[in-house]
Design a protein around this motif. Structure first.
Motif, mmCIF file in Angstrom:
data_model
loop_
_atom_site.group_PDB
_atom_site.id
_atom_site.type_symbol
_atom_site.label_atom_id
_atom_site.label_comp_id
_atom_site.label_asym_id
_atom_site.label_seq_id
_atom_site.Cartn_x
_atom_site.Cartn_y
_atom_site.Cartn_z
ATOM 1 N N MET A 121 0.837 -1.202 0.000
ATOM 2 C CA MET A 121 0.000 0.000 0.000
ATOM 3 C C MET A 121 0.874 1.256 0.000
ATOM 4 O O MET A 121 0.562 2.222 -0.688
ATOM 5 N N ASP A 122 1.967 1.223 0.754
ATOM 6 C CA ASP A 122 2.877 2.356 0.787
ATOM 7 C C ASP A 122 3.488 2.579 -0.599
ATOM 8 O O ASP A 122 3.552 3.716 -1.075
ATOM 9 N N SER A 127 0.786 3.986 -2.870
ATOM 10 C CA SER A 127 0.474 5.393 -2.615
ATOM 11 C C SER A 127 1.595 6.297 -3.112
ATOM 12 O O SER A 127 1.334 7.385 -3.629
ATOM 13 N N LYS A 128 2.852 5.876 -2.979
ATOM 14 C CA LYS A 128 3.974 6.657 -3.490
ATOM 15 C C LYS A 128 3.910 6.744 -5.013
ATOM 16 O O LYS A 128 4.165 7.799 -5.594
#
Length: 121
Positions: A11-12, A15-16
């Protein structure tokens, strides 16, 4: 626990990637706006050129604001960024108004002198 971290890492990373794509889209949009304003016909006057140049400067300022706001860590930082932007834009407005006033006065003076010369011939 390793299983719990993997989705979070994904998810990180997602999102990046999404943020990078959004920044790229904004850069493209603002570049398009600047090119569009720069390509407007100015009528060959100093006043028209100043309008175009100041339009591009204003678009650049907003572009920088959007970049800085998107990197703000919290509301307080975003408020500081916005306040600094408003202060700088008010200063820029005063300078731009004076510059446009000078260019307009010169254009009006030139036009009147041309008319006066034409009527005296």
């Amino acid at each position: 626990m390793a299983k719990d971290q993997k989705p979070a890492d994904q998810m990180d990373a997602f999102s990046k990637q999404a943020m990078a794509q959004a920044h790229e889209a904004l850069d493209t949009y603002f570049d398009f706006l600047k090119k569009t304003v720069s390509s407007f016909p100015s009528g060959g006057t100093d006043f028209g050129e100043k309008l175009k140049d100041q339009g591009v400067q204003n678009i650049t300022a907003v572009h920088e604001l959007v970049k800085r706001l998107s990197q703000a860590k919290d509301f307080e930082e975003a408020l500081r960024i916005q306040t600094a932007f408003m202060h700088s834009q008010l200063n820029a407005l005063g300078k731009q108004a004076a510059s446009l006033g000078e260019a307009y006065t010169k254009a009006a003076t030139d036009a009147v002198s041309k008319i006066s010369k034409g009527s005296s011939d």
